[in-house]
Design a protein around this motif. Structure first.
Motif, short mmCIF file in Angstrom:
data_model
loop_
_atom_site.label_atom_id
_atom_site.label_comp_id
_atom_site.label_asym_id
_atom_site.label_seq_id
_atom_site.Cartn_x
_atom_site.Cartn_y
_atom_site.Cartn_z
N PRO A 1 0.80 -1.25 -0.01
CA PRO A 1 -0.01 0.05 0.12
C PRO A 1 0.85 1.33 0.12
O PRO A 1 0.51 2.34 -0.70
N GLU A 2 2.00 1.22 0.76
CA GLU A 2 2.87 2.37 0.69
C GLU A 2 3.28 2.98 -0.71
O GLU A 2 3.55 4.04 -0.85
N LEU A 3 3.23 1.95 -1.60
CA LEU A 3 3.44 2.30 -3.02
C LEU A 3 2.47 3.49 -3.40
O LEU A 3 2.81 4.45 -4.08
N VAL A 4 1.22 3.09 -3.33
CA VAL A 4 0.07 4.01 -3.43
C VAL A 4 0.22 5.22 -2.81
O VAL A 4 -0.04 6.43 -3.32
N TYR A 5 0.47 5.16 -1.50
CA TYR A 5 0.59 6.44 -0.62
C TYR A 5 1.60 7.17 -1.16
O TYR A 5 1.39 8.58 -1.21
#
Ligand code: WTA
Length: 673
Positions: A153-157
C-alpha cells in the motif's frame, strides 16, 4: 459502421450486463463515439465537470498541434485550470461523496497470511502524512521522486503524496536491476528515492535496499548523485508480530541519507493542504524501453490523464459502486498506474491490490483471491492466462468464480486459444472479455470493446475508445480504407496521451510524429477486417517477410498455440536463401507433453492449414521456457539471435531469467529437419 453482424464467430454482450450498463448497446456506443469526434469540446467538458477545479480552464478543453510540419507538437487539456489529482481521487470522495468508509483497496500480500483493508478515509490520511514527510525532506513542486517498491500500500501512498504536493513520481518496477534503477534515477534527476528493506517474491527473499544502494552508488560513480535522501519502508512480511524487523535480512544503512518510513510517519500530521497546480503540470514520468537502448521517460500531465483514465475505467470495466475490481499488473508498469492507482480511485472504486505471483503458494492463487473478495471485474495479461492454462481446469474448479462479470486483457495480442480459455473456463462463458489495446504513451485504453455494447471477436481489440481516431497507413504513409493491414496511427490526440519524453522533446517528436507527419505512430501493425474490427498484429518490427509476403509473428503464434500440446509459442525470422526470410518457431509444451518429430510435423501442418502454405515454418524448436522481460514480454531480439546462431547476446539485464538463453541454445535446430 453498423451494428456488427458477421460470418465470423461473434460473442454478443450478455443481456443481464446490458440492463444497467453505462453504454448498453452498440448504437449507444456509436452515438457517443460520434459525439466525441464531432464535438470534442462538449464531450470532454461534460466529463471534466464531474471533477474539482480550483480555477476553471481558460480555453477549450483540448488544444493541440499534431503535425510536425506545422511546428512543435503539443497537447493541452483544461489549459489555465488549477486542480490537484490527489484531491480529485481522494478528498473529493471523502468530503463530497460520502465514501470515507468505502474500501479503496483490499491488499493481499505475497503470502495469504498477509492482508489488510484500506478505506478511502484511511488512504487519505496515510497520503497526507506521507506528503508531509516528503515536504519535511525538502521535496517541492516539480521535484522528481523515484519509487522502487513492491506492490504494498505504501507504493500508492507515495505516488499520491507526490501528486498532492506537485512532485513528479517516477515509479521503477521493483524487479529491475540496480543498473536500470540507476539509469532511471539519473535521467529523472530525482532528489528522493523511496524503497523497502526487502520483499518476498514467491519463496524468494529479495534484498531491495541493497539493490537500491547499489543503484545509488552507481549514480555517484557517474558523478550524478541527485538523490539526497532515501526513505525506507519495513516490509510487513519482514516484521515480527511486535513490529521489529526479523533478522532474515541484513539491511545496509547510511545514516546520512537513509530514513525509516515508520519513524517519520509516526508523528507526521494527518492534514496537508493540496498544492493547487496547473492542469498541464507534470504528474509522473514512467520509463518505457525504446528501440534504441536508452529508456524513454514518458511524461503525463494532470488534467488530461485524470479525465482519460477515469473515463476509460468507468466505461471499459462498466464500473458500478458495488464492484470489486482486480487488476493483476504491477504498478511499476503503466497498467498499474492507470488501472490500479488513478482510474479506479478517480471512480471511487474498490480494488484488490495483489503483491504476489499467480503460482504461489499454489497454482490456484488467482482463483482463490477472486473467491475471497468476490471479484466482479478481473484484468490480467495473456501471458498469465497462458501460464495458468497449462495447469488445466482443475485448479479453478475448487473455487467459486460466480462473482465475475467482466474479464479484461492487456499487453500483447491474445491468441484465440487463450481467449477461449479465459472466456469459457475462467468466465464460464458468462463474461465478456475486453481486449484493451494501449501503450505507456497513450495513458489509457485506445482500442477496446465496451463490455455491454461491443460484439466480440476473439483476438480483436475491436473499436476505438471515445475521442480516439485510428487509421491504418501503408509504407508510403497513404491511408488505407476498408479491409487493410499496415501501420496503426492516430489522427488526433485524446486527453490522456503523453506530452513529451522527459527533457527530450526532440526524441518525442522523432519517435512518434516524424515517420508519418500529422499522425501519432504507435509502432504496432494492425489489420482492419471487413466488419471494421481492428486486430493488432504485433509490433511492426516483428513483421516477417517470407517470399515477399508480410505476416505477423502473432498470427503464426496463434496458429501454433491451437495445438493442444502447445502452451506458448514465439516466432522470429531467420534468413533464407530463396525466401528471403523464413519462420523459426519456439514452442513451449504443456506439462508432460513430449517434443518429437511427429509433433513438429503436426505443427507445420497446422500453421499451413490455418494461414496458408507461405507461412509453413522451416524450423520448430523445443523451448522449455521463453526469454521474457520482467513484465512478461517476450524478447524477440534474443530469439532471433538464437535462430541465427549468434552467440554474442549483448545486454541480457532486462531478462527475468537469463539462464533461459543457454537452455534454448542447447535445443537449437541446426538445419531444417
Ligand atoms: C502491446 C501496455 C495487442 C502493443 C499497456 C503496444 C497489445 C505495447 C495490447 C505497449 C493488446 C498492449 N493487443 N497488443 N490488447 N496491449 N499491446 O507500453 O505492442 O507496456 O504497443 O503498455 O504492448 O506496451 P506498454
Amino acid at each position: 459502421m453498423v451494428v456488427p453482424e458477421s460470418q465470423d464467430t461473434m460473442y454478443y454482450p450478455p443481456s443481464d450486463l446490458q440492463k444497467d450498463a453505462h453504454v448498453a448497446d452498440f448504437s449507444s456506443y456509436l452515438a457517443l463515439y460520434r459525439k466525441s469526434l464531432e464535438n470534442p469540446e462538449a464531450f470532454w467538458k461534460e466529463i471534466a465537470d464531474k471533477f474539482f477545479w480550483k480555477k476553471p480552464a481558460t480555453g477549450p478543453v483540448l488544444q493541440y498541434n499534431f503535425d510536425v510540419k506545422q511546428g512543435s507538437i503539443y497537447v493541452k487539456c483544461m489549459d489555465g485550470a488549477k486542480t490537484n489529482m490527489c484531491y480529485n481521487v481522494l478528498d473529493r470522495h471523502v468530503m463530497e461523496g460520502n465514501l470515507g468508509e468505502k474500501v479503496a483497496y483490499y491488499w493481499e500480500g505475497n503470502s495469504p497470511d498477509h492482508h489488510m483493508t484500506i478505506t478511502y478515509r484511511q488512504l487519505l490520511s496515510q497520503v497526507c502524512r506521507c506528503a508531509n514527510v516528503l515536504k519535511q525532506m525538502g521535496v517541492k513542486k516539480g521535484d522528481r521522486v523515484s519509487i522502487y517498491l513492491p506492490m504494498i500500500p505504501e507504493l500508492v501512498y507515495t505516488m499520491l503524496a507526490c501528486a498532492r504536493i506537485g512532485a513528479i513520481h517516477s515509479v521503477v518496477f521493483a524487479g529491475f536491476s540496480s543498473e536500470s534503477l540507476c539509469e532511471r534515477i539519473m535521467d529523472a534527476q530525482s532528489c528522493v528515492l523511496v524503497t523497502a528493506d526487502g520483499v518476498y517474491r514467491g519463496e524468494k527473499l529479495i534484498n531491495l535496499k541493497q539493490i537500491a544502494d547499489e543503484a545509488l552508488e552507481k549514480c555517484r560513480e557517474n558523478a550524478s548523485s541527485s538523490v539526497t535522501k532515501c526513505l525506507v519502508i519495513k516490509h510487513h512480511a519482514l516484521r515480527t508480530k511486535s513490529g521489529a524487523t526479523c533478522n532474515k535480512l541484513q539491511t545496509p544503512w547510511d545514516s546520512e541519507c537513509d530514513i525509516w518510513w515508520d519513524e517519520v510517519m509516526r508523528d507526521s500530521p494527518e492534514e496537508c493542504e493540496p498544492e493547487w497546480l496547473d492542469a498541464e503540470d507534470p504528474l509522473f514520468i514512467l520509463y518505457t524501453s525504446g528501440s534504441t537502448g536508452k529508456p524513454k521517460g514518458v511524461l503525463h500531465t494532470i488534467a488530461g490523464y485524470l479525465l482519460y483514465t477515469s473515463l476509460t475505467f468507468k466505461y471499459v470495466f462498466d464500473h458500478h459502486h458495488d464492484d470489486v475490481y482486480w487488476c493483476t499488473a504491477d504498478i511499476g508498469w503503466i497498467t498499474g498506474h492507470s488501472y490500479i492507482t488513478y482510474g479506479p480511485l478517480a471512480n471511487g472504486a474498490t480494488s484488490v491490490l495483489f503483491e504476489g505471483i499467480p503460482v504461489h503458494p499454489h497454482v490456484g492463487r488467482f482463483w482463490e483471491i477472486i473467491e475471497k473478495y468476490k471479484v466482479t471485474k478481473f484484468y490480467t495479461a495473456p501471458t498469465a492466462i497462458r501460464l495458468l492454462m497449462k495447469y488445466g481446469r482443475e485448479p479453478l474448479q475448487k473455487y467459486d468464480l460466480s462473482s465475475l462479470r467482466i474479464l479484461g486483457t492487456v499487453g500483447e495480442p491474445i491468441n484465440p486459444e487463450a481467449w477461449q480459455w479465459y472466456h469459457g473456463v475462467v468466465g464460464q462463458g458468462r463474461c465478456p472479455v475486453v481486449d484493451t489495446f494501449w501503450q505507456t504513451e497513450t495513458g489509457g485504453h485506445v482500442l477496446t470493446p465496451l463490455p455491454a455494447a461491443t460484439p466480440l471477436k476473439p483476438g480483436s481489440a475491436t473499436f476505438p475508445f471515445f475521442g480516439v481516431e485510428p487509421t491504418i497507413l501503408n509504407e508510403h504513409g497513404e491511408e488505407l480504407e476498408g479491409e487493410a493491414e499496415g501501420y496503426l496511427v492516430f489522427r488526433r490526440p485524446w486527453p490522456g496521451i503523453m506530452r513529451t519524453v522527459f527533457q527530450n522533446h526532440e526524441r518525442f517528436e522523432n519517435t512518434y510524429f516524424k515517420k508519418f507527419p500529422g499522425f501519432y505512430v504507435t509502432g504496432d501493425g494492425c489489420r482492419r477486417d471487413k466488419d471494421g474490427y481492428y486486430w493488432i498484429t504485433g509490433r511492426i518490427d516483428d513483421m516477417l517477410n517470407v517470399s515477399g509476403h508480410l505476416m505477423s509473428t502473432a498470427e503464426v503464434e496463434a496458429a501454433l498455440t491451437v495445438h493442444q500440446a502447445v502452451a506458448e509459442a514465439a516466432v522470429v525470422s531467420r534468413p533464407h536463401k530463396v525466401k528471403g526470410e523464413c519462420l523459426y518457431c519456439f514452442v513451449t509444451l504443456k506439462h508432460s507433453r513430449e517434443f518429437n518429430r511427429t509433433l513438429v510435423d503436426e505443427l507445420k501442418r497446422l500453421v499451413r492449414e490455418r494461414i496458408g502454405p507461405i507461412a509453413t515454418p522451416d524450423f520448430i524448436q523445443n523451448a522449455p521456457a521463453l526469454p521474457k522481460t520482467r513484465s512478461g514480454k517476450i524478447m524477440r531480439r534474443i530469439l532471433r539471435q538464437i535462430a541465427r546462431n549468434e552467440k554474442d547476446m549483448g545486454d541480457l539485464s532486462t531478462l527475468a531469467d537469463p539462464k533461459v538463453v543457454e537452455v534454448l541454445f542447447s535445443h537449437r535446430c541446426e538445419a531444417a529437419p
